[in-house]
Design a protein around this motif. Sequence first.
Motif, PDB file in Angstrom:
ATOM      1  N   UNK A 275     122.631  24.851  16.416  1.00 15.75           N
ATOM      2  CA  UNK A 275     124.220  24.865  16.678  1.00 15.75           C
ATOM      3  C   UNK A 275     124.523  24.886  18.167  1.00 15.75           C
ATOM      4  N   UNK A 276     123.709  25.686  18.911  1.00 18.25           N
ATOM      5  CA  UNK A 276     124.012  25.782  20.295  1.00 18.25           C
ATOM      6  C   UNK A 276     123.959  24.253  20.978  1.00 18.25           C
ATOM      7  N   UNK A 277     122.779  23.671  20.426  1.00 17.02           N
ATOM      8  CA  UNK A 277     122.378  22.091  21.205  1.00 17.02           C
ATOM      9  C   UNK A 277     123.767  21.421  20.570  1.00 17.02           C
ATOM     10  N   UNK A 278     124.114  21.359  19.364  1.00 18.70           N
ATOM     11  CA  UNK A 278     125.330  20.607  18.815  1.00 18.70           C
ATOM     12  C   UNK A 278     126.475  20.912  19.538  1.00 18.70           C
ATOM     13  N   UNK A 279     126.900  22.106  19.848  1.00 19.55           N
ATOM     14  CA  UNK A 279     128.173  22.459  20.603  1.00 19.55           C
ATOM     15  C   UNK A 279     127.934  21.831  21.903  1.00 19.55           C
ATOM     16  N   UNK A 280     126.631  22.025  22.856  1.00 16.21           N
ATOM     17  CA  UNK A 280     126.543  21.380  23.856  1.00 16.21           C
ATOM     18  C   UNK A 280     126.737  20.055  24.065  1.00 16.21           C
ATOM     19  N   UNK A 281     126.368  19.397  22.874  1.00 15.32           N
ATOM     20  CA  UNK A 281     126.338  17.913  23.123  1.00 15.32           C
ATOM     21  C   UNK A 281     128.064  17.575  22.966  1.00 15.32           C
ATOM     22  N   UNK A 282     128.491  18.372  22.064  1.00 12.61           N
ATOM     23  CA  UNK A 282     130.245  18.014  21.766  1.00 12.61           C
ATOM     24  C   UNK A 282     130.826  18.330  22.973  1.00 12.61           C
ATOM     25  N   UNK A 283     130.374  19.307  23.713  1.00 10.32           N
ATOM     26  CA  UNK A 283     131.188  19.780  24.996  1.00 10.32           C
ATOM     27  C   UNK A 283     130.886  18.697  26.028  1.00 10.32           C
ATOM     28  N   UNK A 284     129.991  18.037  26.090  1.00 11.02           N
ATOM     29  CA  UNK A 284     129.515  16.993  27.084  1.00 11.02           C
ATOM     30  C   UNK A 284     130.514  15.758  26.594  1.00 11.02           C
ATOM     31  N   UNK A 285     130.333  15.594  25.400  1.00  6.95           N
ATOM     32  CA  UNK A 285     131.145  14.338  24.740  1.00  6.95           C
ATOM     33  C   UNK A 285     132.407  14.608  24.948  1.00  6.95           C
ATOM     34  N   UNK A 286     132.991  15.742  24.663  1.00  6.67           N
ATOM     35  CA  UNK A 286     134.451  15.849  25.126  1.00  6.67           C
ATOM     36  C   UNK A 286     134.882  15.623  26.456  1.00  6.67           C
ATOM     37  N   UNK A 287     134.099  16.144  27.560  1.00 10.11           N
ATOM     38  CA  UNK A 287     134.278  15.694  28.714  1.00 10.11           C
ATOM     39  C   UNK A 287     134.291  14.262  29.120  1.00 10.11           C
ATOM     40  N   UNK A 288     133.330  13.660  28.550  1.00 10.03           N
ATOM     41  CA  UNK A 288     133.325  12.281  28.817  1.00 10.03           C
ATOM     42  C   UNK A 288     134.507  11.627  28.122  1.00 10.03           C
ATOM     43  N   UNK A 289     134.770  12.044  27.006  1.00  6.36           N
ATOM     44  CA  UNK A 289     135.979  11.445  26.330  1.00  6.36           C
ATOM     45  C   UNK A 289     137.178  11.518  27.274  1.00  6.36           C
TER      46      UNK A 289
ATOM     47  N   UNK B 221     139.647   8.453  28.563  1.00  8.00           N
ATOM     48  CA  UNK B 221     140.970   8.556  27.831  1.00  8.00           C
ATOM     49  C   UNK B 221     142.056   9.432  28.422  1.00  8.00           C
ATOM     50  N   UNK B 222     141.684  10.404  29.406  1.00 11.84           N
ATOM     51  CA  UNK B 222     142.505  11.013  29.767  1.00 11.84           C
ATOM     52  C   UNK B 222     143.175  12.130  28.839  1.00 11.84           C
ATOM     53  N   UNK B 223     142.565  12.261  27.838  1.00 11.00           N
ATOM     54  CA  UNK B 223     142.971  13.002  26.589  1.00 11.00           C
ATOM     55  C   UNK B 223     142.125  13.331  25.568  1.00 11.00           C
ATOM     56  N   UNK B 224     142.058  14.506  24.855  1.00 12.25           N
ATOM     57  CA  UNK B 224     141.028  14.912  23.880  1.00 12.25           C
ATOM     58  C   UNK B 224     141.699  14.705  22.496  1.00 12.25           C
ATOM     59  N   UNK B 225     143.010  14.117  22.364  1.00 17.35           N
ATOM     60  CA  UNK B 225     143.329  13.938  21.019  1.00 17.35           C
ATOM     61  C   UNK B 225     142.655  13.000  20.308  1.00 17.35           C
ATOM     62  N   UNK B 226     142.260  13.136  18.770  1.00 20.74           N
ATOM     63  CA  UNK B 226     141.519  12.552  18.369  1.00 20.74           C
ATOM     64  C   UNK B 226     142.053  11.116  17.698  1.00 20.74           C
TER      65      UNK B 226
END
Lengths: 216, 304, 488
Positions: free
Chosen positions: A185-199, A203-208
């Motif tokens: 879970x921790x790793x998953x969240x970590x990856x998501x956090x990195x991905x969100x920052x990249x996104x 895109x200058x937005x985190x809207x899906x």
Amino acid sequence: MQHNLLILISLLIILSNLFLLGSSRTRAMLRGIAAQGVLLSILPFLFPMHKSGLVSIIVPAVLSITIKAILIPYFLHRVIQRVNTENALNPYIGYPVSVIIGLLISYGSFLFIEKLPFSYLSISPFTTSAAFASILIGMLIISTRRNVIAQIIGYLVFENAGFILGISISSTMPLFIEIGIMLDLLAGIFIMVVAVSRIHILFDSVGTQKLERLNK
Amino acid sequence: MIINICLSIAAALVLSPLLGGIINKTKAFYAGRKGSPVLQLYFDLFKLFRKESVISTSATFIFQAAPAIIFTSTLAATIFVPFIPGLPAPSFTCDFILLFYLLGLSRFFLIISALDTGSSFEGMGASREAFFSALAEPVTFVTILTMLRLGGGTSIQAAFRGLSSESWIIIILTAVPFFIVMLAENARIPFDDPNTHLELTMIHEVMLLDNSGANLALMEWAASIKLWLFSLIIVKILLPAEILTPAAYTGLTILAVPAVAVITGTVESVMARASLLKVPQLLFSAGIIAFLGFFLSLNQFLGW
Amino acid sequence: MIKFKLSSLPIFSESEFREKALGLTSSGCRISSFFASAVEGKRKLYLVLSDDEAGTVQVITTQPAAVPGNSGELSFHTLTTENPAFHLFEREIFEQSGIRPEGHPWLKPVRYPDRRPAETDFFRVEGSEIHQVAVGPVHAGIIEPGHFRFQCHGETVYHLETAHGFQHRGIETNLIGGPRPADLCKIEVTAGDSSIAHSTAYCRILEVLSETAPPARAEAIRAIALELERCANHIGDLGALAGDIGYLPTSSYCGRIRGDFLNMSALICGNRFGRGVIQPGGTGFDLSDKIKEQLLARLSAGRDDFISAVSLLWDSPTVLARFESTGTVSQEASEQIGMVGPAARASGCGRDIRQNHPSGIYRTDCPKIAVSDKGDVFSRAWVRWLEVKESIDFIEKLLQGLPSGDVFIDGAQKPAADTLAVSLVEGWRGEVCHTAITGTDGRFSSYKIVDPSFHNWFGLALALRDEQISDFPVCNKSFNLSYCGFDL
């Protein structure tokens, strides 16, 4: 006493779910999910039939408080600060309506668990119902929110529900599986956090809805 | 029964201004101040009753009649919540509807007397009051319904069984929203700021702006009776009537009602006033908690 | 502070003036002052522009043309339509001198010196669901008089217009013919809570005109007084903001702590608002070692109290929820209307006279400038919080390194003839701009004061757009603008 406490914790979990459904601010949601992490860490102490001793109580409790109540909210807090996401992204279903849906889901899951034949297996059907409601509410959050952070939190609700369900039905889970899930879970969240920052950088937005455009 | 009614009315009349004083003293404590005397509201009422009333030339008879109607209907509502248990009390099927509609009557006259003055401030206050009380009312009734389900009756007396070992969680889920409703109905923070001087932000106080002298005193007194009534209901929701002897019950009530005031003062000190846009959300959350309690009372889930 | 010989000031033709004014304001210059003055019977327009990047001040002038067919009436083409920051200045010029800005979109009086504002004077939003709410001039609290007119749709404010002039005392006309010894007292009450800022600006005008430089010790004491004024007012404002949202602890504590800081000013000069500290040529009071020690002790106690009282605000989620995204003024709007001071810094415009146009002790040392970026009530409160902490540190630094020597130098009462002088001071509300023109006899033929409130009142109106009318008090308090500083 233990029974009453179990009911209290389960109710607080339900209320925190409803709070998550109703809050428009991602920071408020973080507080809610951290609170849920704390509630989860109390649960192992309330199930009396642990045969494998104190370790199997303490380890999940400590793990969930460090990972679910501290580390993950901290990561998400950092990413919120970084991407400075404002809450202008309206969900697909409005906040009040989704709270009402959440309330009905919770009530419905009580009725549902009552009808299930295996309810006598469960140590606390009340907690099982709360867990079942949490699964559905987690799905509801994931599917109705446009904000990625809110969706991650929905995923966490979903994951918390798995923990509660496991503990309330079987009362013991092999310790190493528990640890494994938590670390995953921790790793998953970590990856998501990195991905969100990249996104966000891209895109200058985190809207899906922007991601859907990416698909085409 | 007559004795009980008289006792309820006397207690409401005499003791109610005390609650405001206790709340103010609590707030002063948190603010590091000495604060006004606990009996300040009595002094104020005494002072106001000796003053003459100035009535706006644009106001009609509604404005002049309203304070008396508001005062009497609020006072009449108190007889359904007896102060002392054991004695026969006025009680009939669905009397709680009468109780809350007596309060509704007083609110109605408060609103139209505010509109009657033609002031733009008071018009805004009246519209806010109407809106927020409309949101608070369903919460009130859901909490009372939950209590009735637990108590197994149809009059408000049946609702006051208090905490018990098997249903304590439902009682809590009822008392909390009822407390929130109390804050909203009695113009306390976070819904309204009873101490503010800023007309644009007021809800309740702004409707009294044109009242003066004895009329204002009646309005203020009615407001404190309403606070008293709600505090008493909260105490009765919580105190376990079956376990306690009538004497202990009365004694605890006398202690617990000021305790509600202290809690109110504490809430007011640690919270800022919410934006008016947030008020519906607050009442909505109260409603959600109340409904959760109601659902739990429908089935025997707690026995699991 | 800067001075120009009147003969050296170029007089542009109206079209050149217009081109230059619009060009400079669009390339980073800000309007500090814009007024009309008659020198030797010829009425001219003076535009004082300050460039915050370069730290320079320029003055451009023009002679408005006569209106054809109407002897004696002058006019110029309005600049407001191109740059909204000119709006209020042009109205003021029209009211004070009669020079008409042709084509001005909203040419109504600013201070109503001769009559009361009338019902029809206000901008109206039309429609059957629109209602007007009139607030003031008599308010529920003990505050100054001013009138607010809201155009509301339900609880939402579409437009707010402010009407002032209830405190108009004619300070500027009173100063003509000066300097006189009593003038300093008038300056000190221009805006009673900004005594130090205004009296510093006034004294600097006299000093630059007479080419006297106050001693370093006097400059340090001036800066201490100015920063104490800033601290006291900011603390009072933070307390009042807490009071407006019903958060009593901070409100009560800040009320007391503000008193502590006012008493520090009283320790220096015997007056809580610092009256009499600033004198042309230096300061009226010196700091003995005993007072210095006492000030340092009180400052550190005051800082602890302040930090603990105001931290309660930032720790309370309900307070933050109330402050955040309430009354937002965007950076763009703030630049456009030329806002100044903490209100502008809260919107991300990092302008501060202490840094951009330093004078006195600020030339060698300057506190860190606090900037926030959201432009809401929270940002304005947050900027105040940062500024108070910086100012307390700065005062301590000044006290510890207080230069020795005299605090007064004679000769500042004799201004040079035929000169225009501009002085800028960062008061606690923002830029205080005084502009003086002396005649051939070395006496003021014109004196113009621009209080920061003059720039910022329109910012409050913008902050209220599409907000709840019940949020007005908290927005108003977050700006806390002066009524008498505006009314003069």
